[in-house]
Write an enzyme that holds these catalytic residues in place. Structure first.
Site, PDB file in Angstrom:
ATOM      1  N   ASP A  93       0.861  -1.180   0.000  1.00 22.25           N
ATOM      2  CA  ASP A  93       0.000   0.000   0.000  1.00 22.25           C
ATOM      3  C   ASP A  93       0.908   1.244   0.000  1.00 22.25           C
ATOM      4  O   ASP A  93       2.134   1.154   0.159  1.00 22.25           O
ATOM      5  CB  ASP A  93      -0.968   0.001   1.189  1.00 22.25           C
TER       6      ASP A  93
HETATM    7  C1  NOJ Z   1      -4.166   3.838   0.016  1.00 22.85           C
HETATM    8  C2  NOJ Z   1      -5.337   2.919   0.219  1.00 22.85           C
HETATM    9  O1  NOJ Z   1      -5.215   2.261   1.462  1.00 22.85           O
HETATM   10  C3  NOJ Z   1      -5.474   1.874  -0.880  1.00 22.85           C
HETATM   11  O2  NOJ Z   1      -6.677   1.188  -0.682  1.00 22.85           O
HETATM   12  C4  NOJ Z   1      -5.420   2.502  -2.216  1.00 22.85           C
HETATM   13  O3  NOJ Z   1      -5.548   1.526  -3.217  1.00 22.85           O
HETATM   14  C5  NOJ Z   1      -4.089   3.243  -2.360  1.00 22.85           C
HETATM   15  N1  NOJ Z   1      -4.003   4.268  -1.336  1.00 22.85           N
HETATM   16  C6  NOJ Z   1      -3.912   3.859  -3.726  1.00 22.85           C
HETATM   17  O4  NOJ Z   1      -4.771   4.917  -3.884  1.00 22.85           O
END
Ligand code: NOJ
Length: 731
Positions: free
Chosen positions: A277
């Site tokens: 993430d």
């Molecule tokens: C953080 C989020 O937790 C995740 O779900 C998302 O896909 C990413 N950012 C990218 O935007």
């Protein structure tokens, strides 16, 4: 071409997948053999994009040097193609993989995922994902960071809106449906995306519902509650996984070899790649498990994270780590292999560019909007309807609409609205005005979402007094759920409740419509309001769906995928809890597992939802009285529409393993079916229960069906229903 080749191989060889995989692996191996370490690390690097703006010049530079494997959130075929062109000018011409959070729609926005789960109709979610994929693909996106399959038992957690709620079975069915919807049977086909199951693992178990917080969950609960939707995604062929932000039992998810390698790859056979993430690898430093970027890379890469989102610890540190012998080149190669495998399976090498088609041919097509409307119709949950108050008659002359959410276009779409445009959204007010062209539909906001002042109350109440009917549009704004939107109160924000009570006191037929991203505490509202319709964040077409439901053109049939507690002190509150040694059966006994100031029972249980008609279940039967541990049993029940209009009921089947070597939940959902019945119509609905449904992990964490009595419950929610039982024999 690829299909023809596959067909030819199918005719020639009984080991088709082996042959194809070998060919692909050989191709990957050959490419890998030509790559420098920098180029390999390039494939493991994902950078954040500027949305609809062109990528900055340093991105093209990196792409030309083969040092950029993936970009997230770069939108529009022009921007995408420009950067892709740079990547194809690199020495090895490996295309960039463009990803985006296509969560519940790209341009046509569907109800938020929790709402879709409230439809209990997985085929709708599959269709929604398919349409989202088609629109996103047309804009150049090839990979979505969805489905989010985190189980959530705590409504304070804002991300509860992105998943399918609290239940592992419902969550698994929806996880698989969404993967199928995004990917189809072959995600190299135009209009399909590679999907990403996230957030691995136990992100939804964040302590106190605070986003990004620590999770500490037993292996049994992981395997039985939090893991199943991820396993369902793997079984449905999901291309990628995302490692979460949280730590679990002391190990941050992006540095956990047990979840990333042992469970995901060794036990489940996952062949795709894992992306971290957003900066979660760099965050290993703040977690306190790495001293610096090199330590973070060394914790993440060998644990099983393949691609780094936004931070660049791999790029910065791996060359030295390899040189010093701290990290093997084979570990790097394996990660690169996984990334290349998905790029090749996607057909990205053959079709790296986005087609530049006019928007009208690709976005918001009439059939997409119709699907979004159907999904919104079916995700509505009628929580209460005394009287009945609803549906209202279309003959009314004056309808007064009060509340901060009647005309909030952005909040109709919800937090993860892709490239959805607020101006596309049909609000409740739009829907009502369209529905009642000759009536006077008057709007009084009363107050804004935070409702800090009661300055607008009097006007709204006055108007309500002279109305034939009143709609109260209450709830949360779209910023109050989704990422980084945990709440320490799940009441209606500000003084919205006071506004509602003041308007209800006018004594007119009044229905509350809730727009919100999570279960809320509604005890007082429930006490005072005669009718409450849960509309969630219903997407582009939501206003039409709610207006149709308020006036009986749609009969609500959704069911809650998540428990609504009476008060926050009950949280976490979920239907599949354990019995304890002291279940609270006798209200006068103090020494039981209960509160002294609140019932244990929720306000609305999991699976709850009313209709404008009534249904009765009868004749629950099992086709056998006993089965061996490897056997299967068929449960059947009749559902009848006993009311005045056609409607939908979701027949739900739960089991309880009454005596087992470990304590088991009081109920576990194992099957459901949404049926549409005319007045007086009956249907017999059947559910098969075999080792997959009846088994559980024993004391040694082995999956097995334990001998003894099993109870079976057929109901229209997780509470009550018909009951039967059977025995599993020891052999
Ligand atoms: C953080 C989020 O937790 C995740 O779900 C998302 O896909 C990413 N950012 C990218 O935007």
């Amino acid at each position: 071409m690829r299909k023809l080749l596959a067909l030819a191989l199918l005719l020639l060889s009984p080991t088709l997948s082996w042959s194809l995989d070998q060919a692909l692996e050989a191709k990957i191996g050959a490419l890998l053999g030509r790559m420098t370490l920098e180029e390999k690390l390039g494939q493991l690097q994902q950078l954040g994009g500027p949305g609809t703006q062109p990528a900055p010049p340093n991105y093209s530079e990196a792409a030309r040097k083969g040092r950029l494997g993936s970009v997230l959130t770069l939108l529009g075929s022009k921007n995408i193609n420009e950067l892709q062109k740079a990547a194809l000018e690199s020495r090895l011409k490996i295309p960039i993989l463009f990803g985006f959070d296509v969560i519940h729609g790209y341009r046509t926005i569907f109800p938020m995922p929790l709402a879709e789960a409230a439809s209990w109709e997985p085929s709708l979610a599959e269709k929604a994902a398919q349409i989202a994929a088609a629109e996103a693909y047309a804009a150049g996106v090839r990979w979505t960071f969805a489905p989010m399959v985190d189980i959530a038992r705590d409504p304070r957690w804002g991300r509860i809106m992105e998943g399918s709620g609290e239940d592992p079975y419902l969550g698994s069915v929806f996880a698989a449906a969404r993967v199928r919807g995004f990917q189809g049977t072959d995600y190299s086909e135009p209009g399909r995306l590679a999907a990403c199951a996230k957030h691995w693992a136990a992100y939804g178990a964040a302590e106190a519902g605070r986003d990004y917080n620590t999770a500490d969950v037993s292996e049994r609960t992981l395997r039985e509650v939090y893991f199943p939707p991820f396993k369902a995604a793997v079984d449905a062929g999901v291309a990628t996984f995302m490692s979460a932000f949280n730590d679990l039992d002391g190990l941050p998810a992006s540095a956990n070899p047990w979840t990333l390698t042992q469970v995901l790859r060794k036990e489940w056979g996952f062949e795709g790649f894992v992306v971290s993430d957003y900066e979660s690898i760099k965050e290993l430093i703040k977690h306190g498990v790495a001293a610096d970027a090199a330590g973070a890379a060394l914790a993440a890469l060998p644990a099983g994270v393949d691609m780094e989102m936004v931070s660049d610890t791999f790029m910065a540190s791996v060359p030295t780590l390899v040189q010093q012998g701290e990290l093997s080149m084979e570990t790097v190669n394996e990660a690169v292999r996984r990334v290349l495998r998905i790029k090749m399976r996607l057909g990205l090498f053959e079709r790296p560019f986005a087609e530049d088609l006019p928007e009208a041919e690709t976005m918001k097509k009439p059939e997409y909007l119709a699907a979004a409307k159907e999904a919104a119709d079916k995700s509505l949950v009628l929580l209460k309807n005394d009287g009945p108050t609803l549906p209202f008659t279309k003959d009314l002359k004056t309808l007064v609409v009060v509340g901060p959410l009647a005309a909030d276009t952005t909040s109709m779409l919800g937090w993860w609205a892709g490239d959805g445009k607020p101006e596309d959204a049909i609000t409740l007010l739009d829907g009502l005005r369209r529905k009642l062209p000759t009536a006077s539909v008057k709007q009084f906001q009363g107050c804004d979402i935070d409702c800090l002042s009661d300055g607008g109350f009097a006007e709204a109440v006055e108007a309500a007094k002279s109305a034939d009917a009143v709609v109260l549009a209450l709830g949360e704004s779209y910023t109050m759920s989704g990422e980084a939107a945990s709440r320490s109160s799940i009441d209606l924000p500000g003084h919205q409740l006071e506004l509602a009570l003041a308007v209800l006191a006018a004594g007119k037929p009044t229905a509350v419509v809730l727009f919100n991203g999570r279960p809320m505490t509604l005890s007082k509202l429930h006490e005072k309001a005669p009718a409450i319709l849960e509309a969630w964040f219903p997407g582009t077409m939501g206003g039409h769906s709610v207006a149709d439901a308020l006036f009986g053109d749609v009969n609500p049939g959704g069911k809650l995928p998540s428990t609504f507690p009476r008060n926050l002190g009950q949280v976490p509150l979920y239907y599949n809890h354990k019995n304890t040694g002291r279940p609270a059966l006798n209200p006068t006994d103090r020494y039981l597992s209960k509160y002294i100031d609140s019932p244990n029972a929720p306000l609305y249980p999991f699976g709850w939802g009313l209709s404008y008609t009534t249904f009765a279940l009868k004749d629950l039967s099992l086709d056998q009285k006993t089965i061996p541990p490897s056997g299967s049993i068929q449960a059947s029940v009749t559902v009848e529409n006993t009311g005045p209009v056609a409607g939908d009921e979701v027949v739900q089947l739960y089991i309880r393993d009454a005596v087992s070597s470990v304590s088991r939940p009081v109920r576990e959902l194992k099957g459901f079916q949404r049926v549409t019945l005319k007045p007086g119509e009956q249907r017999r609905v059947g559910f098969a229960l075999g080792p997959k449904e009846l088994g559980a992990y024993d004391q040694e964490m082995r999956w097995k069906v334990e001998p003894g009595t099993f109870q079976v419950f057929a109901g229209t929610s997780s509470a009550g229903g018909l009951e039967a039982s059977f025995d599993v024999l020891s052999k």
